[in-house]
Design a protein around this motif. Sequence first.
Motif, PDB file in Angstrom:
ATOM      1  N   ASN A   1       1.609   6.717   0.919  1.00 39.16           N
ATOM      2  CA  ASN A   1       0.446   5.842   0.811  1.00 39.16           C
ATOM      3  C   ASN A   1      -0.124   5.914  -0.600  1.00 39.16           C
ATOM      4  OD1 ASN A   1      -1.914   4.394   1.082  1.00 39.16           O
ATOM      5  ND2 ASN A   1      -2.730   5.568   2.796  1.00 39.16           N
ATOM      6  N   THR A   2      -0.026   4.814  -1.325  1.00 37.72           N
ATOM      7  CA  THR A   2      -0.542   4.753  -2.697  1.00 37.72           C
ATOM      8  C   THR A   2      -1.888   4.042  -2.766  1.00 37.72           C
ATOM      9  OG1 THR A   2       0.691   2.695  -3.069  1.00 37.72           O
ATOM     10  CG2 THR A   2       1.770   4.755  -3.689  1.00 37.72           C
ATOM     11  N   GLY A   3      -2.416   3.655  -1.599  1.00 34.96           N
ATOM     12  CA  GLY A   3      -3.705   2.967  -1.567  1.00 34.96           C
ATOM     13  C   GLY A   3      -4.868   3.943  -1.567  1.00 34.96           C
ATOM     14  N   LYS A   4      -6.072   3.397  -1.396  1.00 34.35           N
ATOM     15  CA  LYS A   4      -7.287   4.209  -1.398  1.00 34.35           C
ATOM     16  C   LYS A   4      -7.848   4.412  -0.004  1.00 34.35           C
ATOM     17  CE  LYS A   4      -8.661   2.814  -6.063  1.00 34.35           C
ATOM     18  NZ  LYS A   4      -9.748   2.197  -6.893  1.00 34.35           N
ATOM     19  N   THR A   5      -7.217   3.807   0.990  1.00 34.68           N
ATOM     20  CA  THR A   5      -7.687   3.942   2.367  1.00 34.68           C
ATOM     21  C   THR A   5      -6.520   4.310   3.276  1.00 34.68           C
ATOM     22  OG1 THR A   5      -7.349   1.577   2.776  1.00 34.68           O
ATOM     23  CG2 THR A   5      -9.556   2.271   2.073  1.00 34.68           C
ATOM     24  N   MET A   6      -6.855   4.789   4.459  1.00 37.09           N
ATOM     25  CA  MET A   6      -5.823   5.193   5.415  1.00 37.09           C
ATOM     26  C   MET A   6      -5.078   3.975   5.955  1.00 37.09           C
ATOM     27  SD  MET A   6      -6.327   7.413   8.928  1.00 37.09           S
ATOM     28  CE  MET A   6      -6.851   8.840   7.966  1.00 37.09           C
ATOM     29  N   CYS A   7      -3.790   4.162   6.252  1.00 40.66           N
ATOM     30  CA  CYS A   7      -3.004   3.114   6.911  1.00 40.66           C
ATOM     31  C   CYS A   7      -2.089   3.771   7.943  1.00 40.66           C
ATOM     32  CB  CYS A   7      -2.192   2.302   5.904  1.00 40.66           C
ATOM     33  SG  CYS A   7      -0.812   3.199   5.116  1.00 40.66           S
TER      34      CYS A   7
ATOM     35  N   THR B   1       0.805  -1.231   0.000  1.00 42.82           N
ATOM     36  CA  THR B   1       0.000   0.000   0.000  1.00 42.82           C
ATOM     37  C   THR B   1       0.835   1.278   0.000  1.00 42.82           C
ATOM     38  OG1 THR B   1      -0.153  -0.056   2.422  1.00 42.82           O
ATOM     39  CG2 THR B   1      -1.911  -1.141   1.190  1.00 42.82           C
ATOM     40  N   VAL B   2       2.175   1.153   0.049  1.00 42.09           N
ATOM     41  CA  VAL B   2       3.015   2.357   0.050  1.00 42.09           C
ATOM     42  C   VAL B   2       4.146   2.212  -0.970  1.00 42.09           C
ATOM     43  CG1 VAL B   2       2.547   2.813   2.493  1.00 42.09           C
ATOM     44  CG2 VAL B   2       4.599   1.517   1.843  1.00 42.09           C
ATOM     45  N   LYS B   3       4.690   3.364  -1.324  1.00 38.15           N
ATOM     46  CA  LYS B   3       5.889   3.396  -2.176  1.00 38.15           C
ATOM     47  C   LYS B   3       7.047   3.894  -1.331  1.00 38.15           C
ATOM     48  CE  LYS B   3       7.889   5.602  -6.256  1.00 38.15           C
ATOM     49  NZ  LYS B   3       7.672   6.571  -7.350  1.00 38.15           N
ATOM     50  N   LEU B   4       8.162   3.178  -1.368  1.00 38.19           N
ATOM     51  CA  LEU B   4       9.351   3.539  -0.592  1.00 38.19           C
ATOM     52  C   LEU B   4      10.376   4.244  -1.469  1.00 38.19           C
ATOM     53  CD1 LEU B   4      11.252   3.347   1.932  1.00 38.19           C
ATOM     54  CD2 LEU B   4      11.977   1.112   1.029  1.00 38.19           C
ATOM     55  N   THR B   5      10.918   5.354  -0.952  1.00 45.13           N
ATOM     56  CA  THR B   5      12.008   6.067  -1.617  1.00 45.13           C
ATOM     57  C   THR B   5      13.145   6.235  -0.617  1.00 45.13           C
ATOM     58  OG1 THR B   5      10.465   7.322  -2.988  1.00 45.13           O
ATOM     59  CG2 THR B   5      12.711   8.165  -2.816  1.00 45.13           C
ATOM     60  N   ALA B   6      14.356   5.828  -1.003  1.00 42.33           N
ATOM     61  CA  ALA B   6      15.547   5.965  -0.154  1.00 42.33           C
ATOM     62  C   ALA B   6      16.492   6.971  -0.810  1.00 42.33           C
ATOM     63  CB  ALA B   6      16.244   4.621   0.021  1.00 42.33           C
ATOM     64  N   THR B   7      16.821   8.026  -0.052  1.00 41.37           N
ATOM     65  CA  THR B   7      17.637   9.110  -0.605  1.00 41.37           C
ATOM     66  C   THR B   7      18.793   9.448   0.327  1.00 41.37           C
ATOM     67  OG1 THR B   7      15.617  10.070  -1.560  1.00 41.37           O
ATOM     68  CG2 THR B   7      17.593  11.459  -1.494  1.00 41.37           C
ATOM     69  N   PRO B   8      20.039   9.308  -0.119  1.00 42.08           N
ATOM     70  CA  PRO B   8      21.172   9.735   0.728  1.00 42.08           C
ATOM     71  C   PRO B   8      21.114  11.248   0.935  1.00 42.08           C
ATOM     72  CG  PRO B   8      21.929   8.290  -1.039  1.00 42.08           C
ATOM     73  CD  PRO B   8      20.517   8.671  -1.362  1.00 42.08           C
TER      74      PRO B   8
ATOM     75  N   LEU C   1      -1.482   7.621   7.746  1.00 43.34           N
ATOM     76  CA  LEU C   1      -1.303   8.148   6.390  1.00 43.34           C
ATOM     77  C   LEU C   1      -2.597   8.040   5.595  1.00 43.34           C
ATOM     78  CD1 LEU C   1       2.188   6.660   5.406  1.00 43.34           C
ATOM     79  CD2 LEU C   1       1.664   8.830   6.536  1.00 43.34           C
ATOM     80  N   ALA C   2      -3.158   9.176   5.257  1.00 42.00           N
ATOM     81  CA  ALA C   2      -4.275   9.196   4.327  1.00 42.00           C
ATOM     82  C   ALA C   2      -3.727   8.922   2.929  1.00 42.00           C
ATOM     83  CB  ALA C   2      -4.960  10.560   4.377  1.00 42.00           C
ATOM     84  N   PRO C   3      -4.566   8.534   1.991  1.00 36.17           N
ATOM     85  CA  PRO C   3      -4.060   8.317   0.627  1.00 36.17           C
ATOM     86  C   PRO C   3      -3.285   9.526   0.111  1.00 36.17           C
ATOM     87  CG  PRO C   3      -6.297   7.514   0.823  1.00 36.17           C
ATOM     88  CD  PRO C   3      -6.001   8.211   2.106  1.00 36.17           C
ATOM     89  N   GLY C   4      -2.047   9.276  -0.341  1.00 39.25           N
ATOM     90  CA  GLY C   4      -1.196  10.341  -0.854  1.00 39.25           C
ATOM     91  C   GLY C   4      -0.280  10.959   0.180  1.00 39.25           C
ATOM     92  N   ALA C   5      -0.510  10.695   1.473  1.00 37.23           N
ATOM     93  CA  ALA C   5       0.322  11.271   2.533  1.00 37.23           C
ATOM     94  C   ALA C   5       1.601  10.446   2.721  1.00 37.23           C
ATOM     95  CB  ALA C   5      -0.456  11.338   3.842  1.00 37.23           C
ATOM     96  N   SER C   6       2.617  11.062   3.363  1.00 41.98           N
ATOM     97  CA  SER C   6       3.923  10.415   3.519  1.00 41.98           C
ATOM     98  C   SER C   6       4.377  10.393   4.968  1.00 41.98           C
ATOM     99  CB  SER C   6       4.978  11.130   2.670  1.00 41.98           C
ATOM    100  OG  SER C   6       4.658  11.074   1.298  1.00 41.98           O
ATOM    101  N   ALA C   7       5.210   9.424   5.287  1.00 41.00           N
ATOM    102  CA  ALA C   7       5.876   9.329   6.587  1.00 41.00           C
ATOM    103  C   ALA C   7       7.378   9.220   6.329  1.00 41.00           C
ATOM    104  CB  ALA C   7       5.373   8.117   7.368  1.00 41.00           C
TER     105      ALA C   7
END
Length: 242
Positions: A130-136, A109-116, A168-174
């Motif tokens: 969060n790339t899903g349609k519901t909160m997680c 349900t999420v996309k991970l990005t790793a950035t130095p 995380l609502a849909p589209g939100a990030s942690a």
Amino acid sequence: MRTNFRIAAAATTTLVAALALTACGSGSDDAKAGDKPSASSTATPATGDGQAPAAGDAAGAAAQGSKGAGSASGSGSGKHAGSPAKSTGKTAKKPSSGGGTDTPCTGATVKLTATPVSRPVNHILLTVTNTGKTMCNAYDAPAVSFSTAQQSPIAVDKETIPQAVVSLAPGASAYAMVRTLGEDDGSESYNTSHVTVYFVGEAGMESTGPAAKSTLPKSVAVVDSQARVTYWQSDLSAIDAW
């Protein structure tokens, strides 16, 4: 002359008597006729007010009585045997099968990005969206692994616990920050450009769902015993100088 007067008087007396008898006979016949009720007077016996009800009034009274009986029957049935008691209890709402406020985020349900990052040195910023349609919920801290040879996830900095669960609502990030190298303890480092993140559930005891993976733009040096990671944060400023 005297004889004629007596005859006339006798005739007059006889006529008066005849008229009297006729009058009596007529009155007796009238009385007899009055004793017999006519066909039109043989009506329904009088009601309580002393008058017989008309045919229309009797039908209306019968209909009214039938209606009253039906109403009484219906009222009694509805209040007792026919109507179930209303429930005063309330059923607690449950999360939908597609997700809810207690659903953990996972690699599905999420996309991970790793950035130095340049500062602090030897740090990597992890961002999950969060790339899903519901909160997680991003519970606890990410379980980070840099290689398949790594026996356990890197240690977590306990001083970075957030004040609340990161939802995380849909589209939100942690966000979470990873330190790849620490004070030199003589351990040998290795280089990698791959990061794998596992997620934990609400209890925070074990991983849940599939992992999320990301590839770094360039390889970094890592010493597993020196590496550390923060808890998930909803605000990057909480860890940008960690």
